[in-house]
Motif scaffolding. Structure first.
Motif, PDB file in Angstrom:
ATOM      1  N   VAL A 262       0.737  -1.219   0.087  1.00 51.96           N
ATOM      2  CA  VAL A 262       0.043  -0.110   0.013  1.00 51.96           C
ATOM      3  C   VAL A 262       0.813   1.199  -0.132  1.00 51.96           C
ATOM      4  CG1 VAL A 262      -1.765  -1.291   1.131  1.00 51.96           C
ATOM      5  CG2 VAL A 262       0.016  -0.015   2.623  1.00 51.96           C
ATOM      6  N   PRO A 263       0.248   2.542  -0.251  1.00 47.96           N
ATOM      7  CA  PRO A 263       1.043   3.639  -0.335  1.00 47.96           C
ATOM      8  C   PRO A 263       1.444   3.956   1.142  1.00 47.96           C
ATOM      9  CG  PRO A 263      -0.754   3.863  -1.841  1.00 47.96           C
ATOM     10  CD  PRO A 263      -0.948   2.659  -1.010  1.00 47.96           C
ATOM     11  N   LEU A 264       2.708   4.503   1.379  1.00 40.18           N
ATOM     12  CA  LEU A 264       2.973   5.188   2.605  1.00 40.18           C
ATOM     13  C   LEU A 264       2.064   6.141   3.012  1.00 40.18           C
ATOM     14  CD1 LEU A 264       6.830   4.713   2.557  1.00 40.18           C
ATOM     15  CD2 LEU A 264       5.379   3.621   4.316  1.00 40.18           C
ATOM     16  N   GLY A 265       1.777   6.242   4.144  1.00 36.36           N
ATOM     17  CA  GLY A 265       0.584   6.981   4.865  1.00 36.36           C
ATOM     18  C   GLY A 265      -0.671   6.837   4.556  1.00 36.36           C
ATOM     19  N   THR A 266      -0.968   5.180   4.213  1.00 39.99           N
ATOM     20  CA  THR A 266      -2.300   4.740   4.219  1.00 39.99           C
ATOM     21  C   THR A 266      -2.751   4.541   5.786  1.00 39.99           C
ATOM     22  OG1 THR A 266      -1.946   3.370   2.276  1.00 39.99           O
ATOM     23  CG2 THR A 266      -3.613   2.391   3.714  1.00 39.99           C
ATOM     24  N   PRO A 267      -4.008   4.926   6.064  1.00 41.78           N
ATOM     25  CA  PRO A 267      -4.347   4.730   7.385  1.00 41.78           C
ATOM     26  C   PRO A 267      -4.321   3.250   8.011  1.00 41.78           C
ATOM     27  CG  PRO A 267      -5.961   6.093   6.360  1.00 41.78           C
ATOM     28  CD  PRO A 267      -5.054   5.272   5.144  1.00 41.78           C
ATOM     29  N   PHE A 268      -3.927   3.086   9.055  1.00 40.54           N
ATOM     30  CA  PHE A 268      -3.929   1.473   9.441  1.00 40.54           C
ATOM     31  C   PHE A 268      -5.174   0.814   9.315  1.00 40.54           C
ATOM     32  CE2 PHE A 268      -4.833  -1.353  12.898  1.00 40.54           C
ATOM     33  CZ  PHE A 268      -3.941  -2.339  12.692  1.00 40.54           C
ATOM     34  N   ALA A 269      -6.390   1.668   9.742  1.00 36.80           N
ATOM     35  CA  ALA A 269      -7.565   0.975   9.556  1.00 36.80           C
ATOM     36  C   ALA A 269      -7.911   0.362   8.218  1.00 36.80           C
ATOM     37  CB  ALA A 269      -8.542   2.141   9.992  1.00 36.80           C
ATOM     38  N   GLU A 270      -7.339   1.082   7.216  1.00 32.94           N
ATOM     39  CA  GLU A 270      -7.448   0.728   5.654  1.00 32.94           C
ATOM     40  C   GLU A 270      -6.633  -0.607   5.642  1.00 32.94           C
ATOM     41  OE1 GLU A 270      -7.315   2.481   1.340  1.00 32.94           O
ATOM     42  OE2 GLU A 270      -7.340   3.782   3.022  1.00 32.94           O
ATOM     43  N   LEU A 271      -5.401  -0.644   6.180  1.00 37.86           N
ATOM     44  CA  LEU A 271      -4.792  -2.016   6.058  1.00 37.86           C
ATOM     45  C   LEU A 271      -5.347  -2.992   6.766  1.00 37.86           C
ATOM     46  CD1 LEU A 271      -1.992  -3.039   5.000  1.00 37.86           C
ATOM     47  CD2 LEU A 271      -1.026  -2.320   7.284  1.00 37.86           C
TER      48      LEU A 271
END
Length: 432
Positions: A262-271
């Motif tokens: 994923v792109p760096l800066g992706t919210p943890f909740a999305e991961l």
């Protein structure tokens, strides 16, 4: 494996890959080796390549997060003797399993990245040091090397140019300490894998005493994509000071453990959502965000964070290798720390007294707390021992052993006190 696709391009290391399309012809069909051809045909200046890497804000994906373009600029290009390029594929951090997937599913991206690195720094010989307990991956990488040699991408006068580069794979022996770059160099030289004092640093005194640049597997594999789309475009995929994408190895109490790019800066909740969410619907309790050496972050706090070096550092932990260990509300944090402390006790090379003796103390103290023999003074003793280790060893293994202890005590002291007072876990907890 999963990834987030951007709107226009696919510069993702693992995007769309599976066990069947890893060979040279498959990589070439995806644009593989085009950047190497362009560099050699156009005789692109090494400084221009370094400038693109600096613009991309690519940071070392092995754990330290050091800017790659800056590291490459340290190599003395005009050094008259032999220089070396080394890839650290000795992936031994608990919870980390991304590098083996790169070599399993996209080995030629790593090979092309290392060849470009050799060209950029004026290096003619490279080594990939591969974790010895993933022999199938090692064998596949050797196959990929043979394909690259047969096609003229490796060897003397590559693609008819004046540039020559030889790349060799070598297996490690499963020692965690050899993931530390100077211990890796010692092992490559046929010696016992123990860290060296720094300075001198590898850039001036590395493999066989010669200037050496060492990067992680994921770092090298990102280089061809960066050059294909440009440093600024790669930076824009992430966020300032955190360019591009990152592979996160998500494990623990999730529905779908695995590697997610994923792109760096992706919210943890999305991961977490990409990994299927929490297994059995049990609420999130804690997250170790960057491999077993990273301090734990409480789940509620983690849900407000983004997955990048700066955000995780501000929260008191590290992005590290990108190994995200997810724990639900049933997990006993004392038991989790006991397991981690045992690992660092077993894997200490024994060279530094604080680490050799201190990791044993940490494990024995946590072990007796977990098994109903803890004493009230043990909690202060744990902090004291961790403090006497941290910052007092040649390499970072001592810190890696101490930081989980301090993180657990900081965030879950109530569980440790309960173990000491009641001689058992909280009713809601169970062993890992």
């Amino acid at each position: 494996m999963s990834s987030l696709h951007d709107r226009h391009i696919k510069p993702l290391i693992l995007a769309g890959l599976n066990g069947e399309n890893w060979r040279l012809k498959d990589y070439e069909s995806r644009g593989g080796y085009q950047q190497l051809r362009r560099i050699l045909n156009d005789q692109v200046a090494p400084d221009a390549i370094i400038a693109e890497l600096k613009a991309s804000s690519l940071r070392g994906r092995g754990g330290a997060g050091f800017p790659t373009g800056l590291k490459w600029s340290f190599m003395p290009r005009q050094f008259p003797g032999q220089k070396y390029l080394v890839c650290n594929s000795d992936e031994g951090e608990p919870g980390t399993f991304k590098d083996r997937d790169i070599m399993r599913y996209n080995p030629h991206a790593l090979i092309e990245g290392m060849i470009i690195g050799g060209y950029t720094m004026g290096i003619t010989t490279g080594y990939n040091y591969i974790h010895g307990e993933i022999w199938d991956v090692y064998a596949r990488f050797e196959e990929a090397l043979e394909e690259a040699r047969a096609a003229g991408y490796l060897g003397d006068k590559i693609l008819g140019s004046d540039f020559s580069f030889q790349l060799h794979a070598t297996p490690g022996w499963g020692a965690y300490i050899c993931g530390e770059e100077t211990a890796l160099l010692e092992s490559l030289e046929g010696k016992k894998g123990q860290p060296r004092f720094k300075p001198p640093f590898p850039a001036s005194f590395g493999l066989y005493g010669k200037p050496t640049t060492i990067n992680n597997t994921e770092t090298f594999a990102a280089v061809p994509f960066i050059l294909a789309i440009g440093g600024q475009a790669y930076l824009d995929l992430g966020k300032p000071n955190n360019g591009g994408t990152k592979i996160f190895s998500v494990s623990g109490d999730v529905v779908h453990p695995g590697n997610y790019e994923v792109p760096l800066g992706t919210p943890f909740a999305e991961l977490l959502k990409l990994a299927g969410g929490m297994r059995d619907g049990i609420p999130l309790k804690a997250v170790i965000p960057g491999g077993s050496s990273a301090p734990v972050i409480p789940g509620a706090q983690m849900m407000d964070l983004t997955m990048d070096y700066d955000s995780i550092a501000k929260a008191g932990s590290m992005l590290g290798s990108g190994a995200v260990i997810v724990m639900n509300e049933t997990r006993c944090m004392v038991r989790a720390l006991e397991r981690l402390s045992y690992f660092y006790h077993e894997e200490s090379c024994g060279q530094c007294t604080p680490c050799r003796e201190g990791t044993g103390w940490l494990y024995r103290i946590v072990h007796r707390i977990e098994h109903g023999q803890g004493r009230p003074e043990d909690l202060d003793l744990l902090n004291d021992v961790a403090g006497n280790i941290q910052g007092r060893t040649i390499c970072a293994l001592g810190d890696a052993a101490a930081m989980p202890v301090r993180g657990m005590l900081k965030n879950y002291m109530d569980e440790f006190v309960y173990h000491v007072e009641h001689k058992r876990c909280l009713d809601s907890a169970k062993p890992l």
